[in-house]
Design an enzyme around this catalytic site. Sequence first.
Site, short mmCIF file in Angstrom:
data_model
loop_
_atom_site.label_atom_id
_atom_site.label_comp_id
_atom_site.label_asym_id
_atom_site.label_seq_id
_atom_site.Cartn_x
_atom_site.Cartn_y
_atom_site.Cartn_z
N GLY A 10 0.85 -1.19 0.00
CA GLY A 10 0.00 0.00 0.00
C GLY A 10 0.88 1.22 0.00
O GLY A 10 1.85 1.31 -0.74
N ASN B 234 -3.12 -4.68 2.36
CA ASN B 234 -3.93 -4.12 1.28
C ASN B 234 -4.22 -5.21 0.27
O ASN B 234 -3.30 -5.91 -0.16
CB ASN B 234 -3.19 -2.98 0.58
N GLU C 85 -8.07 -1.85 2.80
CA GLU C 85 -6.98 -2.03 3.74
C GLU C 85 -7.55 -2.82 4.91
O GLU C 85 -8.55 -2.41 5.49
CB GLU C 85 -6.50 -0.66 4.20
N HIS D 234 -4.44 -9.81 15.01
CA HIS D 234 -3.54 -10.88 15.42
C HIS D 234 -2.13 -10.29 15.46
O HIS D 234 -1.81 -9.43 14.65
CB HIS D 234 -3.59 -12.04 14.41
N PHE E 159 -10.34 12.89 8.52
CA PHE E 159 -9.95 13.35 9.84
C PHE E 159 -8.98 14.53 9.73
O PHE E 159 -8.19 14.61 8.79
CB PHE E 159 -9.33 12.21 10.65
#
Length: 183
Positions: free
Chosen positions: A27, A41, A99, A104, A130
């Site tokens: 990505g 990605n 994405e 984990h 944002f």
Amino acid sequence: GSSAAMPLQRVIEPFGPYRLCGRVVVGFQRGSKQLGWPTANLDPDAFESKFDAETEGVYVGWAAIGDPSLPPEARAVHKAVLSMGWNPTYTDVKQRTIEAYLCHDFGGRDFYGAEMKLMMCAFLRPQLKFDSFDELITAITDDVSFGKEALNTPSLAALRDDPFLQQPVASPLAATSAPAAED
């Protein structure tokens, strides 16, 4: 923009499920290192034809990475929080991306080029732009904790056992070596 300061409304809205399978592509090199989660990605070829241009947002689902070099627990089916869209916070993006944040600890491994199976099964919230990187981090942190809980709801948890996710990823090596060669 004061809009992002408002508490984000999240829902658990069933979606699909969509079963996607493709390579993990590089990505913008900002996912895991900058955000602190392993991100993968998905190759756009795996999903571009399945969704119309309006489909974007934050989703949850299940993911499995088919990389033979990973330990077995890392190859299991993991909870995933997926961001699909035209990446509104970073303006350098002209291609839609999916994405996936995999819930984990892979010990810092990346899995570029490995095959990933992804099942998208619920919508959480629309994409937002944002104002700062910190706001983005906070939102994704909350998305991940909300998403992990969402995937515990029985109808979504049941999808973890979907045959699509459970059958091993066919790797060329496994197909050509006879079982006897294993000893």
